[in-house]
Motif scaffolding. Structure first.
Motif, PDB file in Angstrom:
ATOM      1  N   ARG A   1      52.990  51.337  73.025  1.00 57.61           N
ATOM      2  CA  ARG A   1      52.775  51.310  74.474  1.00 57.61           C
ATOM      3  C   ARG A   1      51.879  50.128  74.866  1.00 57.61           C
ATOM      4  O   ARG A   1      52.037  49.546  75.939  1.00 57.61           O
ATOM      5  CB  ARG A   1      52.128  52.621  74.950  1.00 57.61           C
TER       6      ARG A   1
ATOM      7  N   SER B   1      54.321  51.270  80.480  1.00 54.72           N
ATOM      8  CA  SER B   1      53.581  52.206  81.318  1.00 54.72           C
ATOM      9  C   SER B   1      52.375  51.507  81.954  1.00 54.72           C
ATOM     10  O   SER B   1      52.149  50.318  81.771  1.00 54.72           O
ATOM     11  CB  SER B   1      53.095  53.393  80.472  1.00 54.72           C
TER      12      SER B   1
ATOM     13  N   LYS C   1      58.161  55.456  87.843  1.00 56.17           N
ATOM     14  CA  LYS C   1      58.286  54.032  87.530  1.00 56.17           C
ATOM     15  C   LYS C   1      59.694  53.479  87.712  1.00 56.17           C
ATOM     16  O   LYS C   1      59.872  52.265  87.773  1.00 56.17           O
ATOM     17  CB  LYS C   1      57.795  53.758  86.112  1.00 56.17           C
TER      18      LYS C   1
END
Length: 343
Positions: free
Chosen positions: A143, A154, A215
């Motif tokens: 991530r 993210s 998102k």
């Protein structure tokens, strides 16, 4: 005459007087507490690689979080000027102290006993490099380095890459730890960026929280949704109540009902054409003969505080920003840190 019974041989006893007894299996120093992430790296090759990738200079002080029994620490001490090792477990700290005791490395090592998260900055000396074998899943590392379009991209990815340069160094199998953790690991290198804009962290992170609520939705759909718009309206009213003098004259007219949002937008469009420059987004100082009385306006805004605006002022501002940046039709999952900074 009965034969005397022969004693049974011990499995560990030698089968002949010339054979050395088998070495007893070495017991661990103490039981590791996996609840606080005590998985000790046992592969020396990986430990050497981690320290090498840190590019430690002889004049640098290194902070190590969670040194454990010193597998990395002893190697760091070979390259650094000093090492500050923060250890939560007193048993580990004692073992690390014994490892370096009576050697030249002892003078270069400072052991701080405690939880790093709870330490005050004043409790630590300045340092140049931080190395940590802290527990986390490989997914967390992925991530950190994920880019727009990746499934793991993210808010964490954007924040990390906005403030630093992140690169993946190597994968580390769980077999390289004692005791083995439940997940695989990765080594990442994070270098602070010196070219990042000087912006408010709270405002930046607050904006990203909204963008990444969904998102894969367009930013226009996210920001003009009822809940988000209502939240922004309340925040704006609070800001305007505190910063009365910073509210533009055009916004005052909308608040007082002297001008509609459509009239305001048309006026700003005309101003932009006349000046061949930027449109007024609000926040400028009030000037001119029609300047409202500060005390009166402050009282008006305080009455408005906590009441939802019904003039569409904030919704219009949101649409204007998204249209001017070209991000209204974009999705957070596809925008990088530069796009978010532009908005």
């Amino acid at each position: 005459m009965a034969k005397a019974q022969r004693a049974k041989r011990n499995g560990s006893a030698p089968s002949s007087p010339y054979q050395k007894p088998a070495a007893a299996k070495k017991a661990p120093i103490f039981k590791f507490n996996t609840k606080i992430g005590q998985h000790i790296l046992k592969n020396p090759a990986i430990a050497d690689a981690i320290v090498a990738k840190a590019h430690i200079q002889p004049v640098e002080t290194v902070l190590e979080i969670g040194p454990g029994t010193g597998v990395l620490t002893t190697r760091i001490l070979d390259h650094a000027k000093n090492v500050i090792a923060v250890e939560l477990d007193p048993r580990m700290a004692a073992e690390l102290s014994c490892v370096v005791q009576g050697t030249p490395k002892q003078q270069k090592l400072q052991i701080v006993l405690g939880d790093f998260i709870k330490l005050e900055s004043s409790e630590l000396k300045p340092f140049d490099v931080c190395i940590s074998n802290t527990p986390y899943q490989r997914e967390f590392a992925l991530r950190l380095i994920a880019r727009p379009g990746d499934s793991l991209y993210s808010r964490l990815s954007v924040n990390t890459q906005f403030f630093s340069k992140v690169s993946h160094v190597m994968k580390v199998s769980k077999k390289n730890f004692t005791p083995p953790p439940q997940v695989e690991s990765s080594v990442v290198r994070i270098e602070p960026r010196t070219d990042r804009p000087n912006i408010s962290w709270d405002e930046w992170d607050g904006m990203l929280r909204v963008c990444f609520m969904r998102k894969n939705k367009t930013l226009k759909a996210t920001w003009t949704g009822n809940k988000v718009r209502a939240m922004v309206e309340q925040n704006w009213i609070t800001w305007a109540t505190i910063n009365t003098e910073a509210v533009s004259e055009k916004d005052w007219k909308v608040l007082r009902g002297e001008e509609s949002v459509d009239d305001q937008a048309a006026g700003e469009e005309a101003d932009a054409m006349d000046e061949d420059g930027d449109e007024d987004m609000g926040g400028g100082n009030v000037s001119g003969g029609d300047e409202p009385d500060a005390e009166e306006d402050n009282t008006t805004l305080r009455r408005l505080a906590g009441i939802k605006l019904n003039k569409g002022l904030i919704a219009a501002k949101i649409r204007r920003v998204l249209d001017s940046t070209g991000l209204g039709s974009q999705r957070a999952a596809k925008c990088d840190e530069t796009d978010f900074c532009t908005s």
